[in-house]
Scaffold this motif. Structure first.
Motif, mmCIF file in Angstrom:
data_model
loop_
_atom_site.group_PDB
_atom_site.id
_atom_site.type_symbol
_atom_site.label_atom_id
_atom_site.label_comp_id
_atom_site.label_asym_id
_atom_site.label_seq_id
_atom_site.Cartn_x
_atom_site.Cartn_y
_atom_site.Cartn_z
ATOM 1 N N LEU A 93 0.821 -1.211 0.000
ATOM 2 C CA LEU A 93 0.000 0.000 0.000
ATOM 3 C C LEU A 93 0.855 1.261 0.000
ATOM 4 O O LEU A 93 0.547 2.242 -0.684
ATOM 5 C CB LEU A 93 -0.941 -0.012 1.203
ATOM 6 N N GLU A 94 1.932 1.223 0.764
ATOM 7 C CA GLU A 94 2.834 2.364 0.808
ATOM 8 C C GLU A 94 3.436 2.642 -0.577
ATOM 9 O O GLU A 94 3.536 3.788 -1.004
ATOM 10 C CB GLU A 94 3.942 2.113 1.830
ATOM 11 N N GLY A 95 3.776 1.567 -1.276
ATOM 12 C CA GLY A 95 4.305 1.718 -2.631
ATOM 13 C C GLY A 95 3.287 2.312 -3.571
ATOM 14 O O GLY A 95 3.604 3.196 -4.379
ATOM 15 N N ILE A 96 2.051 1.863 -3.483
ATOM 16 C CA ILE A 96 0.977 2.403 -4.315
ATOM 17 C C ILE A 96 0.767 3.877 -4.009
ATOM 18 O O ILE A 96 0.631 4.708 -4.921
ATOM 19 C CB ILE A 96 -0.333 1.599 -4.111
ATOM 20 N N LEU A 97 0.750 4.224 -2.739
ATOM 21 C CA LEU A 97 0.543 5.626 -2.349
ATOM 22 C C LEU A 97 1.711 6.500 -2.784
ATOM 23 O O LEU A 97 1.522 7.663 -3.150
ATOM 24 C CB LEU A 97 0.311 5.722 -0.845
ATOM 25 N N SER A 98 2.919 5.964 -2.752
ATOM 26 C CA SER A 98 4.099 6.720 -3.182
ATOM 27 C C SER A 98 4.043 7.000 -4.675
ATOM 28 O O SER A 98 4.457 8.057 -5.129
ATOM 29 C CB SER A 98 5.378 5.953 -2.856
ATOM 30 N N GLU A 99 3.535 6.053 -5.445
ATOM 31 C CA GLU A 99 3.400 6.223 -6.894
ATOM 32 C C GLU A 99 2.384 7.302 -7.225
ATOM 33 O O GLU A 99 2.531 8.024 -8.205
ATOM 34 C CB GLU A 99 2.971 4.911 -7.557
ATOM 35 N N ASP A 100 1.332 7.393 -6.405
ATOM 36 C CA ASP A 100 0.260 8.365 -6.647
ATOM 37 C C ASP A 100 0.655 9.786 -6.230
ATOM 38 O O ASP A 100 0.011 10.743 -6.638
ATOM 39 C CB ASP A 100 -1.020 7.957 -5.904
ATOM 40 N N ALA A 101 1.685 9.903 -5.421
ATOM 41 C CA ALA A 101 2.057 11.228 -4.890
ATOM 42 C C ALA A 101 2.820 12.055 -5.888
ATOM 43 O O ALA A 101 3.243 11.764 -6.890
ATOM 44 C CB ALA A 101 2.888 11.069 -3.623
#
Length: 101
Positions: A93-101
């Protein structure tokens, strides 16, 4: 927490066997969890002012602990490394959120 949940589950299994002639199945534990989630939903409504009650904070903490016990018990029943699964899921989830930022 896992060891404590396992010990309490073992005690429940003894009571169930004495009372019902057998311990609860995993499916019955899951149904109990669903009931606890329903109770938790009512308490969350209480925190939003929809279902007020005097002991709301205490009841909410208790129900969250009940739900956590059910999750720990189900994970144990299916040999799920919950700590490992939690860590990898949070990493994902952290990776997904980092990609969206």
């Amino acid at each position: 927490m896992q060891e404590r949940a396992r010990a309490i589950r073992a005690q429940y299994a003894e009571v169930e066997a004495s009372t019902y002639g057998r311990s609860w199945t995993t499916e019955e534990i899951m149904l109990g969890f669903l009931g606890d989630v329903g109770d938790l939903a009512k308490l969350v409504q209480g925190k939003a002012g929809v279902r007020p009650r005097e002991d709301l904070d205490e009841a909410l903490a208790h129900e969250l602990a009940d739900c956590l016990w059910s999750v720990l018990t189900l994970a144990d029943s299916y040999d799920v490394d919950l700590q490992g699964a939690f860590t990898s899921t949070m990493d994902e989830l952290e990776g997904i959120l980092s990609e969206d930022a």
